[in-house]
Design a protein around this motif. Sequence first.
Motif, PDB file in Angstrom:
ATOM      1  N   MET A  11      -6.571  -4.680  -3.122  1.00 20.08           N
ATOM      2  CA  MET A  11      -6.625  -4.824  -4.563  1.00 20.08           C
ATOM      3  C   MET A  11      -7.151  -6.198  -4.988  1.00 20.08           C
ATOM      4  O   MET A  11      -7.946  -6.315  -5.918  1.00 20.08           O
ATOM      5  CB  MET A  11      -5.243  -4.585  -5.178  1.00 20.08           C
ATOM      6  CG  MET A  11      -4.640  -3.217  -4.860  1.00 20.08           C
ATOM      7  SD  MET A  11      -5.734  -1.842  -5.268  1.00 20.08           S
ATOM      8  CE  MET A  11      -5.799  -1.958  -7.043  1.00 20.08           C
ATOM      9  N   CYS A  49       0.753  -5.893  -8.121  1.00 20.20           N
ATOM     10  CA  CYS A  49       1.112  -5.436  -6.768  1.00 20.20           C
ATOM     11  C   CYS A  49       2.546  -5.822  -6.431  1.00 20.20           C
ATOM     12  O   CYS A  49       3.273  -5.054  -5.784  1.00 20.20           O
ATOM     13  CB  CYS A  49       0.143  -6.030  -5.734  1.00 20.20           C
ATOM     14  SG  CYS A  49      -1.498  -5.276  -5.739  1.00 20.20           S
ATOM     15  N   ILE A  62      -2.505  -3.007   1.232  1.00 19.11           N
ATOM     16  CA  ILE A  62      -3.046  -2.509  -0.038  1.00 19.11           C
ATOM     17  C   ILE A  62      -3.219  -3.665  -1.023  1.00 19.11           C
ATOM     18  O   ILE A  62      -4.173  -3.682  -1.806  1.00 19.11           O
ATOM     19  CB  ILE A  62      -2.146  -1.409  -0.629  1.00 19.11           C
ATOM     20  CG1 ILE A  62      -2.010  -0.240   0.344  1.00 19.11           C
ATOM     21  CG2 ILE A  62      -2.708  -0.916  -1.958  1.00 19.11           C
ATOM     22  CD1 ILE A  62      -1.108   0.878  -0.144  1.00 19.11           C
ATOM     23  N   THR A  63      -2.305  -4.642  -0.980  1.00 19.88           N
ATOM     24  CA  THR A  63      -2.441  -5.817  -1.833  1.00 19.88           C
ATOM     25  C   THR A  63      -3.735  -6.557  -1.527  1.00 19.88           C
ATOM     26  O   THR A  63      -4.443  -6.999  -2.442  1.00 19.88           O
ATOM     27  CB  THR A  63      -1.240  -6.770  -1.648  1.00 19.88           C
ATOM     28  OG1 THR A  63      -0.037  -6.087  -2.008  1.00 19.88           O
ATOM     29  CG2 THR A  63      -1.396  -8.014  -2.510  1.00 19.88           C
ATOM     30  N   ILE A 114       3.892  -3.179  -3.654  1.00 16.89           N
ATOM     31  CA  ILE A 114       2.814  -2.681  -2.802  1.00 16.89           C
ATOM     32  C   ILE A 114       2.783  -3.477  -1.500  1.00 16.89           C
ATOM     33  O   ILE A 114       2.997  -4.692  -1.494  1.00 16.89           O
ATOM     34  CB  ILE A 114       1.453  -2.811  -3.532  1.00 16.89           C
ATOM     35  CG1 ILE A 114       1.468  -1.973  -4.805  1.00 16.89           C
ATOM     36  CG2 ILE A 114       0.301  -2.403  -2.639  1.00 16.89           C
ATOM     37  CD1 ILE A 114       1.650  -0.500  -4.592  1.00 16.89           C
ATOM     38  N   MET A 129      -3.961  -8.768 -10.772  1.00 20.73           N
ATOM     39  CA  MET A 129      -3.836  -7.727  -9.756  1.00 20.73           C
ATOM     40  C   MET A 129      -2.689  -8.039  -8.796  1.00 20.73           C
ATOM     41  O   MET A 129      -1.904  -7.149  -8.421  1.00 20.73           O
ATOM     42  CB  MET A 129      -5.157  -7.596  -8.983  1.00 20.73           C
ATOM     43  CG  MET A 129      -5.303  -6.319  -8.195  1.00 20.73           C
ATOM     44  SD  MET A 129      -5.638  -4.878  -9.238  1.00 20.73           S
ATOM     45  CE  MET A 129      -7.405  -5.049  -9.515  1.00 20.73           C
ATOM     46  N   TYR A 130      -2.575  -9.291  -8.391  1.00 21.63           N
ATOM     47  CA  TYR A 130      -1.518  -9.702  -7.464  1.00 21.63           C
ATOM     48  C   TYR A 130      -0.135  -9.513  -8.090  1.00 21.63           C
ATOM     49  O   TYR A 130       0.792  -9.020  -7.444  1.00 21.63           O
ATOM     50  CB  TYR A 130      -1.718 -11.162  -7.061  1.00 21.63           C
ATOM     51  CG  TYR A 130      -0.682 -11.677  -6.085  1.00 21.63           C
ATOM     52  CD1 TYR A 130      -0.655 -11.226  -4.771  1.00 21.63           C
ATOM     53  CD2 TYR A 130       0.282 -12.596  -6.495  1.00 21.63           C
ATOM     54  CE1 TYR A 130       0.299 -11.692  -3.873  1.00 21.63           C
ATOM     55  CE2 TYR A 130       1.244 -13.070  -5.614  1.00 21.63           C
ATOM     56  CZ  TYR A 130       1.250 -12.603  -4.300  1.00 21.63           C
ATOM     57  OH  TYR A 130       2.201 -13.059  -3.413  1.00 21.63           O
ATOM     58  N   ILE A 136      -2.670   0.627 -10.654  1.00 21.52           N
ATOM     59  CA  ILE A 136      -2.673  -0.836 -10.698  1.00 21.52           C
ATOM     60  C   ILE A 136      -4.057  -1.359 -11.071  1.00 21.52           C
ATOM     61  O   ILE A 136      -4.200  -2.259 -11.903  1.00 21.52           O
ATOM     62  CB  ILE A 136      -2.232  -1.416  -9.337  1.00 21.52           C
ATOM     63  CG1 ILE A 136      -0.735  -1.153  -9.110  1.00 21.52           C
ATOM     64  CG2 ILE A 136      -2.521  -2.920  -9.257  1.00 21.52           C
ATOM     65  CD1 ILE A 136      -0.245  -1.520  -7.732  1.00 21.52           C
ATOM     66  N   ASP A 143      -0.487   4.712  -6.224  1.00 21.85           N
ATOM     67  CA  ASP A 143      -0.145   3.688  -7.209  1.00 21.85           C
ATOM     68  C   ASP A 143      -1.258   2.658  -7.343  1.00 21.85           C
ATOM     69  O   ASP A 143      -1.419   2.045  -8.398  1.00 21.85           O
ATOM     70  CB  ASP A 143       1.155   2.983  -6.806  1.00 21.85           C
ATOM     71  CG  ASP A 143       2.385   3.855  -7.031  1.00 21.85           C
ATOM     72  OD1 ASP A 143       2.246   4.905  -7.685  1.00 21.85           O
ATOM     73  OD2 ASP A 143       3.471   3.487  -6.551  1.00 21.85           O
ATOM     74  N   PHE A 144      -2.012   2.448  -6.270  1.00 24.40           N
ATOM     75  CA  PHE A 144      -3.060   1.426  -6.289  1.00 24.40           C
ATOM     76  C   PHE A 144      -4.123   1.739  -7.347  1.00 24.40           C
ATOM     77  O   PHE A 144      -4.719   0.810  -7.918  1.00 24.40           O
ATOM     78  CB  PHE A 144      -3.700   1.282  -4.897  1.00 24.40           C
ATOM     79  CG  PHE A 144      -4.455   2.487  -4.415  1.00 24.40           C
ATOM     80  CD1 PHE A 144      -5.833   2.571  -4.571  1.00 24.40           C
ATOM     81  CD2 PHE A 144      -3.786   3.533  -3.779  1.00 24.40           C
ATOM     82  CE1 PHE A 144      -6.534   3.676  -4.125  1.00 24.40           C
ATOM     83  CE2 PHE A 144      -4.483   4.645  -3.334  1.00 24.40           C
ATOM     84  CZ  PHE A 144      -5.869   4.724  -3.511  1.00 24.40           C
ATOM     85  N   SER A 194      -7.230   1.570   4.444  1.00 21.73           N
ATOM     86  CA  SER A 194      -7.424   0.771   3.235  1.00 21.73           C
ATOM     87  C   SER A 194      -8.864   0.852   2.741  1.00 21.73           C
ATOM     88  O   SER A 194      -9.120   0.833   1.535  1.00 21.73           O
ATOM     89  CB  SER A 194      -7.047  -0.692   3.508  1.00 21.73           C
ATOM     90  OG  SER A 194      -5.675  -0.815   3.794  1.00 21.73           O
TER      91      SER A 194
END
Length: 304
Positions: free
Chosen positions: A254, A241, A250-251, A246, A237-238, A67, A63-64, A120
Motif C-alpha cells: 500500500m 493500514c 500488505i502495508t 494490516i 495510507m500507513y 484502504i 480490506d486493502f 502481494s
Amino acid sequence: MLIINTLIPIFCLIIVGYFFKKIQFPDESFWKHLDKFNYFVLFPSLLFYKLSTANIKNILTFDFILIGLVAIATTSIFLIILNKFMRVENSSFTSIYQGAIRFNVYVFIALSSTLLSNESFVMGMLLMAFVTPFINILCISIFSLYIPKNKISIVSFLKSIMKNPLIVSCVLGVSINISGFSLPTILENALSIVSSASLPMGLLSIGVGLHLSALKDTKMLLFISSFSKLILLPIIMYILCLLFEINKDITMLMILFAAMPTGSASYVLARQLGGDLKLISSIISIQVVLSIFTISFVLWIFGI
C-alpha cells in the motif's frame, strides 16, 4: 539495500529514455506509436497473463482495496480544502489534483514485481483494477466542477471505463482465474514473451516524456502536488493500514503504491478537458525525478 538495487535499474532505463529523446533517436513519432502499442497491447497482456495464472484463492482479505480508495478520497478532500485558502487558478488546480492522486503503472509494476511476494504482487494488480476507475471518476468530477465548460455525460464516461484496456484485461484475467479455466500452454508461453516487453518499453517512454526545462516556473504549485502525492498520501495510507491492522507485507504494498509518481494519463486528460498543460507536464517530470529518493525514504521511515 534491496530497494536501492531495485530502484537503480528502473530509473536508469528512464534516464536512457531521456537520453534517446535528447539525441532524437528514434524520432518522436516512434515513441508515440510505441506508447499506444504498449498501452493497448503489451501492458494489458502483462496484466491478463499475471492475473489469469496467479493463485488468487490465497488472498484472504480485500480490506486493502477499501484502504486505497479511502486514502485517495482523503487526499482529495485535503487538496480541495487547501485550495479554498490558496485560491489557485482553476485550470492549475486540476493539474495539481491529478498530479496528487494518479500513479505511474509502469514504475509500480516494475518495483512491486521485485520487492513484493507473488501474492502481494497480485493484490497490487487487483488494487489497480479497482482504484483506476475511481481515480478517473474523481478527476473528471474535478474538471467538471472547476472548468464548467466540460460537460461529460454518464454514458460517455461509462464507455470510457469499459474501453479502458487495463481495466478490461484485469477483469478478463480475474474471470479466467476464478472460472478455473487454464490457458493453453502455447498461449500462456506466448503471453509470457509478449508481456515481458511491456515494462522496459514503458520505462523508456517515461524518460522520453520528461520535460525538465519547464521546472523553473510555478514552484509552489509543483511542491503542493508533489508533496501531496509522494509524502502525504503514503502517510495517510500507513495510518489507515495501522487502523485496519494490516500485516507488514500488505502495508508495504500500500505504501509502495501510494509513493508512486503520477502517471502520464494526467497530461492526456488535461489536454482533453482544458487543464494547465505546462504545469501538469512539470509535475509529471519532477515527481519522476523526486520519487527516486522519496520511495526509498518513505519505505525506510515506516520501517518497511
